[in-house]
Scaffold this active site. Structure first.
Site, PDB file in Angstrom:
ATOM      1  N   CYS A 129       0.224   1.008   5.871  1.00 60.42           N
ATOM      2  CA  CYS A 129       0.410  -0.453   5.962  1.00 60.42           C
ATOM      3  C   CYS A 129       1.571  -0.795   6.902  1.00 60.42           C
ATOM      4  CB  CYS A 129       0.575  -1.062   4.571  1.00 60.42           C
ATOM      5  SG  CYS A 129       0.351  -2.853   4.591  1.00 60.42           S
ATOM      6  N   HIS A 233      -4.280   0.944   1.806  1.00 65.34           N
ATOM      7  CA  HIS A 233      -3.375   1.648   0.888  1.00 65.34           C
ATOM      8  C   HIS A 233      -4.120   2.756   0.127  1.00 65.34           C
ATOM      9  CE1 HIS A 233       0.376  -0.738   1.091  1.00 65.34           C
ATOM     10  NE2 HIS A 233      -0.435  -1.719   1.470  1.00 65.34           N
ATOM     11  N   GLU A 235      -2.941   5.239  -1.373  1.00 63.31           N
ATOM     12  CA  GLU A 235      -2.225   5.604  -2.611  1.00 63.31           C
ATOM     13  C   GLU A 235      -2.634   4.725  -3.787  1.00 63.31           C
ATOM     14  OE1 GLU A 235      -1.014   3.696  -0.333  1.00 63.31           O
ATOM     15  OE2 GLU A 235       0.123   2.116  -1.341  1.00 63.31           O
TER      16      GLU A 235
END
Ligand code: MN
Length: 264
Positions: A129, A233, A235
């Site tokens: 990001c 993202h 994660e």
């Protein structure tokens, strides 16, 4: 005698397991900035590193290049985390548009220094990001400060309200790119929590994934298999035990091991 042998074997096994455990590479995670706290990183990054087989270490904000170098000496790869907008005037020479969000000057300078130092060492680096946008800016690229007002014909919502483990828009991935090798898909739904995006790709880098409105969702350094970044993202999925994107982290761990072997 047999008992001693069994004991010796057990000891050997324990020692070898211990040695294996200590062989896990250390992954530095760039810290965010908060009033009165220099060190903070969302647990999702920490958990993704652990799930992929690495040891997470948050790198605190500093403006001291010697200290930064000493901290980088202790890690085998870095993840540049998400966060605020990047100061357009200071880092790519554009006046701020009205829709620009909040900026944190001390985080910008720390992150840019960290990226340039890590890439200078050919240390594996994953940008996510804001980290993806910074990687581009650190090497001469530019950004859209605000997609809705600056990307003509953008029909895709890039600031979803759905949970972080949930993909809301499609990206198309270049076959043969690092991202394709990591997740094995040419098309996938990703989450989206951004209003800035890469505009002109930095010299020496290439775009490897786009959303259907043309927004760049991944870049990688040409001729390298260890410097890469994504706009979404991963994660957010990995920390929720959804493994679609875990290859992005596993690749970093693999390269971190190689980096450590080279720099022994
Ligand atoms: Mn997006």
């Amino acid at each position: 005698m047999k008992r001693i042998l069994t004991f010796a074997l057990a000891l050997l096994l324990t020692l070898s397991l211990f040695a294996q455990g200590s062989k896990k590479p250390v992954i530095g995670i760039s810290s965010g900035w908060g009033e009165g706290s220099s060190t903070q990183a969302p647990l999702t990054y920490v958990e993704s590193v652990i799930r992929a087989g690495g040891v997470p270490m948050v790198i605190p904000l500093t403006q001291d290049p010697d200290l930064l170098a000493a901290m980088l000496d202790r890690v085998d790869a870095v993840i540049m985390t998400g966060g605020e907008d990047i100061d357009p005037l200071k880092w790519y020479g554009e006046q701020p548009v009205n829709e620009m969000g909040s900026i944190v000057p001390q985080r910008d300078s720390f992150d840019i220094a960290l990226i340039r130092m890590a890439v200078g060492r050919n240390m594996p680096l994953l940008g996510i990001c804001r980290g993806h946008q910074l990687l581009n800016v650190a090497f001469g690229g530019t950004l859209y400060q605000d997609i809705p007002s600056q990307v003509k014909g953008s029909t895709v919502k890039h600031n979803q309200k759905a949970p972080r483990y949930y993909g809301t828009h499609t990206i198309n991935i270049e076959k043969g790119s690092l991202l394709y090798q990591q997740i094995g898909l040419e098309q996938v739904a990703v989450n989206s929590f951004h209003h800035q995006a890469v505009k002109d790709v930095a010299p020496g880098f290439k775009a490897t994934a786009h959303s259907v409105d043309g927004v760049i969702e991944a870049i990688e350094k040409e001729g390298s298999n260890r410097i890469y970044s994504v706009q979404f993202h991963p994660e957010g999925f990995t920390a929720s035990n959804i493994d679609t994107f875990i290859g992005i982290f596993k690749h970093l761990i693999k390269e971190a091991n190689a980096y450590r072997a080279e720099n022994k």
